[in-house]
Design a protein around this motif. Structure first.
Motif, mmCIF file in Angstrom:
data_model
loop_
_atom_site.group_PDB
_atom_site.id
_atom_site.type_symbol
_atom_site.label_atom_id
_atom_site.label_comp_id
_atom_site.label_asym_id
_atom_site.label_seq_id
_atom_site.Cartn_x
_atom_site.Cartn_y
_atom_site.Cartn_z
ATOM 1 N N GLY A 1 33.543 24.008 17.670
ATOM 2 C CA GLY A 1 32.193 24.432 17.326
ATOM 3 C C GLY A 1 31.149 23.335 17.399
ATOM 4 N N LEU A 2 31.488 22.221 18.037
ATOM 5 C CA LEU A 2 30.576 21.087 18.186
ATOM 6 C C LEU A 2 30.564 20.643 19.643
ATOM 7 N N ALA A 3 29.376 20.333 20.148
ATOM 8 C CA ALA A 3 29.271 19.772 21.498
ATOM 9 C C ALA A 3 28.150 18.747 21.517
ATOM 10 N N VAL A 4 28.393 17.658 22.227
ATOM 11 C CA VAL A 4 27.385 16.624 22.434
ATOM 12 C C VAL A 4 27.214 16.475 23.945
ATOM 13 N N ALA A 5 25.988 16.723 24.402
ATOM 14 C CA ALA A 5 25.675 16.651 25.831
ATOM 15 C C ALA A 5 24.580 15.619 26.049
ATOM 16 N N ARG A 6 24.586 15.037 27.239
ATOM 17 C CA ARG A 6 23.663 13.956 27.567
ATOM 18 C C ARG A 6 23.019 14.230 28.927
ATOM 19 N N MET A 7 21.727 13.899 29.011
ATOM 20 C CA MET A 7 21.022 14.008 30.288
ATOM 21 C C MET A 7 20.346 12.656 30.547
ATOM 22 N N ARG A 8 20.768 12.033 31.622
ATOM 23 C CA ARG A 8 20.206 10.713 31.926
ATOM 24 C C ARG A 8 18.749 10.849 32.360
ATOM 25 N N ASP A 9 18.051 9.747 32.299
ATOM 26 C CA ASP A 9 16.641 9.708 32.684
ATOM 27 C C ASP A 9 16.538 9.766 34.198
ATOM 28 N N ARG A 10 15.838 10.781 34.697
ATOM 29 C CA ARG A 10 15.645 10.936 36.141
ATOM 30 C C ARG A 10 14.174 11.224 36.415
ATOM 31 N N PRO A 11 13.538 10.453 37.270
ATOM 32 C CA PRO A 11 12.118 10.678 37.572
ATOM 33 C C PRO A 11 11.826 12.098 38.074
ATOM 34 N N ASP A 12 12.751 12.716 38.799
ATOM 35 C CA ASP A 12 12.495 14.064 39.314
ATOM 36 C C ASP A 12 12.531 15.125 38.214
ATOM 37 N N LEU A 13 12.928 14.755 36.984
ATOM 38 C CA LEU A 13 12.928 15.693 35.858
ATOM 39 C C LEU A 13 11.797 15.395 34.872
ATOM 40 N N HIS A 14 10.911 14.459 35.227
ATOM 41 C CA HIS A 14 9.833 14.055 34.319
ATOM 42 C C HIS A 14 8.692 15.072 34.277
ATOM 43 N N ASN A 15 7.975 15.017 33.164
ATOM 44 C CA ASN A 15 6.751 15.791 33.008
ATOM 45 C C ASN A 15 5.548 14.900 33.347
ATOM 46 N N HIS A 16 4.369 15.353 32.997
ATOM 47 C CA HIS A 16 3.133 14.628 33.348
ATOM 48 C C HIS A 16 2.927 13.341 32.546
ATOM 49 N N VAL A 17 3.727 13.112 31.502
ATOM 50 C CA VAL A 17 3.591 11.876 30.719
ATOM 51 C C VAL A 17 4.789 10.943 30.883
ATOM 52 N N GLY A 18 5.701 11.272 31.809
ATOM 53 C CA GLY A 18 6.782 10.369 32.160
ATOM 54 C C GLY A 18 8.086 10.540 31.408
ATOM 55 N N GLY A 19 8.185 11.572 30.599
ATOM 56 C CA GLY A 19 9.445 11.847 29.890
ATOM 57 C C GLY A 19 10.113 13.080 30.455
ATOM 58 N N PRO A 20 11.271 13.466 29.910
ATOM 59 C CA PRO A 20 11.951 14.664 30.395
ATOM 60 C C PRO A 20 11.080 15.909 30.183
ATOM 61 N N HIS A 21 10.995 16.730 31.194
ATOM 62 C CA HIS A 21 10.218 17.965 31.141
ATOM 63 C C HIS A 21 10.766 18.879 30.052
ATOM 64 N N ALA A 22 9.901 19.653 29.426
ATOM 65 C CA ALA A 22 10.309 20.580 28.363
ATOM 66 C C ALA A 22 11.398 21.542 28.840
ATOM 67 N N GLY A 23 11.309 21.980 30.084
ATOM 68 C CA GLY A 23 12.334 22.876 30.630
ATOM 69 C C GLY A 23 13.686 22.198 30.756
ATOM 70 N N ALA A 24 13.678 20.911 31.082
ATOM 71 C CA ALA A 24 14.932 20.159 31.165
ATOM 72 C C ALA A 24 15.529 19.978 29.772
ATOM 73 N N LEU A 25 14.682 19.689 28.769
ATOM 74 C CA LEU A 25 15.170 19.581 27.385
ATOM 75 C C LEU A 25 15.752 20.903 26.914
ATOM 76 N N PHE A 26 15.078 22.010 27.232
ATOM 77 C CA PHE A 26 15.567 23.331 26.868
ATOM 78 C C PHE A 26 16.940 23.574 27.492
ATOM 79 N N THR A 27 17.077 23.271 28.764
ATOM 80 C CA THR A 27 18.340 23.507 29.459
ATOM 81 C C THR A 27 19.456 22.630 28.901
ATOM 82 N N LEU A 28 19.152 21.384 28.588
ATOM 83 C CA LEU A 28 20.144 20.515 27.968
ATOM 84 C C LEU A 28 20.631 21.117 26.653
ATOM 85 N N ALA A 29 19.700 21.538 25.804
ATOM 86 C CA ALA A 29 20.060 22.091 24.498
ATOM 87 C C ALA A 29 20.822 23.405 24.634
ATOM 88 N N GLU A 30 20.384 24.267 25.523
ATOM 89 C CA GLU A 30 21.077 25.546 25.710
ATOM 90 C C GLU A 30 22.475 25.317 26.261
#
Length: 139
Positions: free
Chosen positions: A21-50
């Motif tokens: 019942g526990l999972a830990v997932a990681r998404m490395r920093d990738r420029p092609d997944l960045h938003n307009h301020v240089g961090g992970p896009h909200a959609g990428a964060l959503f997908t990581l969490a889901e």
């Protein structure tokens, strides 16, 4: 997860831990997944969490897949701080496995939640998510 959900490979999501019942997932920093301020896009964060929530769910109910299909019912996410760099999602089942399986045994379609916290690689919380799952009995 990487085999059954190909989209996780698209985002290069890695699973550090999946158990009981526990999972830990990681998404490395990738420029092609960045938003307009240089961090992970909200959609990428959503997908990581889901994806982390799905792995936590499967770690608890993977043995039920011959008689039920897991489906996400709903998801709510709250972005609390700007994420920068690599991010880690920790997902935890918020239901009793026994109660969920008992409902499935009774012919019901159980629903249950998995909570997810997303943090930067150094542990700063950036987002919170809750995913409601169901196990749809196979006919």
């Amino acid at each position: 997860m990487l085999q059954s959900v190909p989209f996780t490979r698209t985002l290069d999501i890695a699973f550090d831990k999946v158990e009981h019942g526990l999972a830990v997932a990681r998404m490395r920093d990738r420029p092609d997944l960045h938003n307009h301020v240089g961090g992970p896009h909200a959609g990428a964060l959503f997908t990581l969490a889901e994806s982390a929530s799905g792995a936590a769910m499967l770690s608890a109910f993977g043995d039920q897949l011959t008689r039920a299909t897991p489906l996400a019912v709903s998801a709510a996410i709250r972005y609390v701080r700007l994420a920068m760099g690599e991010v880690v999602a920790e997902a935890r089942l918020q239901a009793s496995r026994e109660e969920v399986v008992a409902k499935l045994d009774a012919g019901e379609r159980p629903e249950f939640e998995v909570s997810v916290e997303i943090r930067t690689a150094d542990g700063v919380p950036v987002s919170e998510m809750t995913v409601a799952w169901t196990l749809r009995p196979n006919r």
